[in-house]
Design a protein around this motif. Sequence first.
Motif, mmCIF file in Angstrom:
data_model
loop_
_atom_site.group_PDB
_atom_site.id
_atom_site.type_symbol
_atom_site.label_atom_id
_atom_site.label_comp_id
_atom_site.label_asym_id
_atom_site.label_seq_id
_atom_site.Cartn_x
_atom_site.Cartn_y
_atom_site.Cartn_z
ATOM 1 N N LYS A 33 6.893 -3.669 7.667
ATOM 2 C CA LYS A 33 7.587 -2.403 7.417
ATOM 3 C C LYS A 33 6.637 -1.216 7.591
ATOM 4 C CE LYS A 33 10.669 -0.506 3.976
ATOM 5 N NZ LYS A 33 11.075 -0.591 2.584
ATOM 6 N N ARG A 34 5.437 -1.344 7.025
ATOM 7 C CA ARG A 34 4.471 -0.231 7.125
ATOM 8 C C ARG A 34 3.964 -0.102 8.562
ATOM 9 N NH1 ARG A 34 0.100 -1.311 3.155
ATOM 10 N NH2 ARG A 34 -0.680 0.762 3.628
ATOM 11 N N MET A 35 3.824 -1.256 9.234
ATOM 12 C CA MET A 35 3.385 -1.224 10.632
ATOM 13 C C MET A 35 4.438 -0.517 11.480
ATOM 14 S SD MET A 35 0.823 -2.240 12.517
ATOM 15 C CE MET A 35 0.834 -1.230 13.988
ATOM 16 N N ALA A 36 5.724 -0.839 11.227
ATOM 17 C CA ALA A 36 6.813 -0.234 12.006
ATOM 18 C C ALA A 36 6.833 1.277 11.801
ATOM 19 C CB ALA A 36 8.144 -0.847 11.602
ATOM 20 N N ARG A 37 6.572 1.699 10.586
ATOM 21 C CA ARG A 37 6.580 3.130 10.296
ATOM 22 C C ARG A 37 5.408 3.844 10.983
ATOM 23 N NH1 ARG A 37 7.472 5.879 4.468
ATOM 24 N NH2 ARG A 37 7.143 7.977 5.230
ATOM 25 N N LEU B 137 -5.456 -3.150 10.075
ATOM 26 C CA LEU B 137 -4.166 -3.704 10.517
ATOM 27 C C LEU B 137 -3.803 -5.007 9.806
ATOM 28 C CD1 LEU B 137 -3.994 -2.993 14.359
ATOM 29 C CD2 LEU B 137 -3.078 -1.672 12.451
ATOM 30 N N ALA B 138 -4.825 -5.766 9.379
ATOM 31 C CA ALA B 138 -4.547 -7.049 8.717
ATOM 32 C C ALA B 138 -3.841 -6.840 7.375
ATOM 33 C CB ALA B 138 -5.841 -7.818 8.525
ATOM 34 N N GLY C 172 -11.491 -11.199 13.554
ATOM 35 C CA GLY C 172 -11.918 -9.821 13.828
ATOM 36 C C GLY C 172 -11.192 -8.821 12.959
ATOM 37 N N ARG C 173 -11.674 -7.602 13.036
ATOM 38 C CA ARG C 173 -11.121 -6.547 12.195
ATOM 39 C C ARG C 173 -10.781 -5.333 13.058
ATOM 40 N NH1 ARG C 173 -12.606 -4.297 6.564
ATOM 41 N NH2 ARG C 173 -12.235 -2.111 6.929
#
Length: 226
Positions: free
Chosen positions: A75-79, A69-70, A60-61
Amino acid sequence: MLRAEGVSREFGSGDAVTRVLHDCGVEVFAGQTVAIVGKSGSGKSTFANCLSGLDKPTTGRITLLGHDLATLDEKRMARLRAEHIGFVLQKDNLVPTLNIEENVAAPLIMSGVKLSAALKRAREALDQVSLSHRARSWPGQVSGGEAQRAAVARACVNEPSIVFADEPTGALDEENGLVVQKLFRAMVKERGAASVIVTHDLDLAQGADVVVRMAKGTLVASGWFG
Ligand SMILES: Nc1ncnc2c1ncn2[C@@H]1O[C@H](COP(=O)(O)OP(=O)(O)OP(=O)(O)O)[C@@H](O)[C@H]1O
């Protein structure tokens, strides 16, 4: 703001695979509260965790705040989380080695706000959930409901674009449940934020713009109340 298509989630491997989500999708717009309801074990938390990026779907997307999100590394997710997303988790919400106001200030400090300014804003957020008197207490010293209100204050303190809350009123009495409901509603309606709330609380679900019902890992119905 949030769009999910064809989301499935499997746990385990080989013969022991359990498929917990099947082909789930949802769309959440700015200014909307979406409630995810359904029986215990129907997959609500698993779906919400995939939507918020805390968990990765098997297929899924998911596009959140303009990001697939994929494609985001840790690091970018945490930010993205620290700056734009608020979370109220079902359990283990607070860091035990930080006092209540430090816990609430944590997302601001992680986003680079100075300690003194972050603590000031944390105390204002605690005031909104009637918890100022507990600012210097430790998580181990407060009740389950107080810890939950502190978690709600922390989720809202950085004025997030979207909040994900898993049973945010589960440990609260009716009066405090209403306080939390009003806080989320104000955030969504006044600032054009969005919230995705997993809940068994009928009052909370009835206050949502859209209610999505899950059963056995699939979305069986969704209704628009806006
Ligand atoms: N890490 C995991 N490994 C294996 N199975 C899991 C895992 N996480 C969740 N499950 C299973 O997935 C199903 C859905 O769980 P989930 O927590 O999403 O349900 P829920 O609807 O949020 O339930 P509740 O209302 O009780 O919190 C359950 O049967 C659960 O046992």
